[in-house]
Scaffold this active site. Structure first.
Site, PDB file in Angstrom:
ATOM      1  N   LYS A  68     -15.484  -2.007  -8.656  1.00 26.32           N
ATOM      2  CA  LYS A  68     -16.220  -0.743  -8.597  1.00 26.32           C
ATOM      3  C   LYS A  68     -15.487   0.345  -9.359  1.00 26.32           C
ATOM      4  O   LYS A  68     -16.072   1.352  -9.711  1.00 26.32           O
ATOM      5  CB  LYS A  68     -16.442  -0.324  -7.151  1.00 26.32           C
ATOM      6  N   LYS A 124       0.813  -1.213   0.000  1.00 24.57           N
ATOM      7  CA  LYS A 124       0.000   0.000   0.000  1.00 24.57           C
ATOM      8  C   LYS A 124       0.844   1.258   0.000  1.00 24.57           C
ATOM      9  O   LYS A 124       0.444   2.282  -0.541  1.00 24.57           O
ATOM     10  CB  LYS A 124      -0.949   0.017   1.205  1.00 24.57           C
ATOM     11  N   LYS A 178     -11.029  -8.716 -12.703  1.00 22.87           N
ATOM     12  CA  LYS A 178     -12.016  -8.874 -11.621  1.00 22.87           C
ATOM     13  C   LYS A 178     -13.139  -7.853 -11.761  1.00 22.87           C
ATOM     14  O   LYS A 178     -12.899  -6.726 -12.186  1.00 22.87           O
ATOM     15  CB  LYS A 178     -11.319  -8.642 -10.273  1.00 22.87           C
TER      16      LYS A 178
END
Ligand code: TRP
Length: 331
Positions: free
Chosen positions: A196, A110, A193
């Site tokens: 959103k 991250k 995948k």
């Protein structure tokens, strides 16, 4: 078995979220005592637009309940309403070692090249996650493979605290990996995948889509001209066909092979309408419950407030125990 799990609040929940994490939680309710929360204190480890975060917390809480998380059976709340999480996280950050956190691969991923510019919260994220679980004496943490390392860390923190202060306060939890959830892919690209953040609305089925929209998205889903094969091996090299079969199987709780047993030899002209009907039958009641929450925000507020009050009560003995073990009893 007592289970604790959290999920970060995001907007635009879609079929992939439902058939993945959410449905897994719904099912766990029949196997264990469950505590589920929205990890909004984890969400703020990176910048989030405050208005959007607030919307996402409420939207996701409503979606979890609409999908079948039953606040009568399970504890449902959001982090930010239960101060015990942040409090215990501080105490545990004094037990966790820098060397342990330095090994966490999620932080490395991250933060990437921007390690120095990352928040302290992002670095300490797994300590808060440990607090989330240890507060409730959970025995199992349902997580994906990517979170196994964080569960290991919880165990290390629990055992070190117990040893250092000579107490039997914390339970070291086990990861509960569970059956691999169906991987739902984009309707436009069977190798990506369902997400959103895909710019194409046609790539995903949102939990809020109405019946016509669902039917349209399935009708337009990318496929190939071949009929469905007799066996799963026959789907090799046909990622879009595999995805639609996977969705059908997940919705009916069947193996993909069972779907092929029924549809082998048929083309998508026959399969797609059946799949659309199935999706509509599954999603329409969820959408109706979501709309009820939208019409009555006070109902959701009441559920979250009651969940937080119960969670605070449940967390109190362990939190007090931690202060006491440290020599800081509070009455
Ligand atoms: N880190 C988890 C994730 O991103 C979310 C989470 C927060 C969690 N606290 C937790 C999961 C406690 C399990 C237990 O998926």
């Amino acid at each position: 078995m007592r289970v604790v799990s959290g999920i970060q609040p995001t907007g635009n929940l879609h079929l992939g979220n439902y058939l993945g994490a959410i449905r897994r939680w719904v099912r766990m309710q029949d196997e264990a005592e469950c505590i589920f929360f929205l990890a909004d204190l984890h969400a703020v480890t990176v910048y989030n637009d405050p208005a959007e975060l607030s919307r996402n917390v409420n939207g996701m809480a409503a979606a979890l309940i609409a999908c079948g998380i039953d606040p009568e059976k399970s504890l449902v709340f959001n982090h930010a309403r239960v101060p015990a999480h942040a409090e215990l996280a501080w105490l545990l950050s004094c037990t966790a070692r820098i060397g342990w956190l330095n090994r966490m691969t999620q932080f490395k991923e991250k933060s990437g090249k921007n390690r120095e510019g990352s928040s302290v919260g992002l670095y300490a994220y797994p300590v808060l996650q440990a607090a989330d679980v240890l507060l409730y004496q959970a025995t199992h943490v349902p997580v994906g493979e990517d979170q196994k390392q964080h569960v290991e860390l919880m165990r290390d923190i629990a055992l070190k605290f117990n040893t250092d202060y000579d107490v039997e306060l914390f339970t070291a939890p086990e990861p509960h990996i569970g059956a691999t959830a169906a991987r739902i892919m984009s309707l436009r690209d069977g190798n990506a995948k369902m997400s959103k953040s895909d710019p194409s609305e046609m790539s995903r089925i949102n939990l809020g889509d109405d019946d016509d929209m669902i039917a349209q998205k399935i009708r337009k889903a990318k496929t190939d001209p071949e009929p469905l094969p007799e066996s799963v091996e026959g789907l090799a090299g046909r990622p879009e066909a595999l995805n639609l079969v996977t969705i059908h199987a997940a919705l009916t709780d069947a193996e993909p092979q069972a779907v092929l047993d029924q549809y082998a030899g048929q083309g998508f002209g026959q399969f797609k309408p059946a799949l659309a009907d199935l999706l509509i039958a599954t999603l329409a009641p969820i959408r109706a419950r979501l709309q009820d929450f939208e019409a009555d925000p006070a109902a959701l507020e009441a559920i979250l407030a009651a969940g937080a009050a119960k969670a605070s009560e449940r967390a109190a003995p362990t939190l007090e125990g931690a202060y006491r073990a440290l020599g800081l009893p509070r009455g």
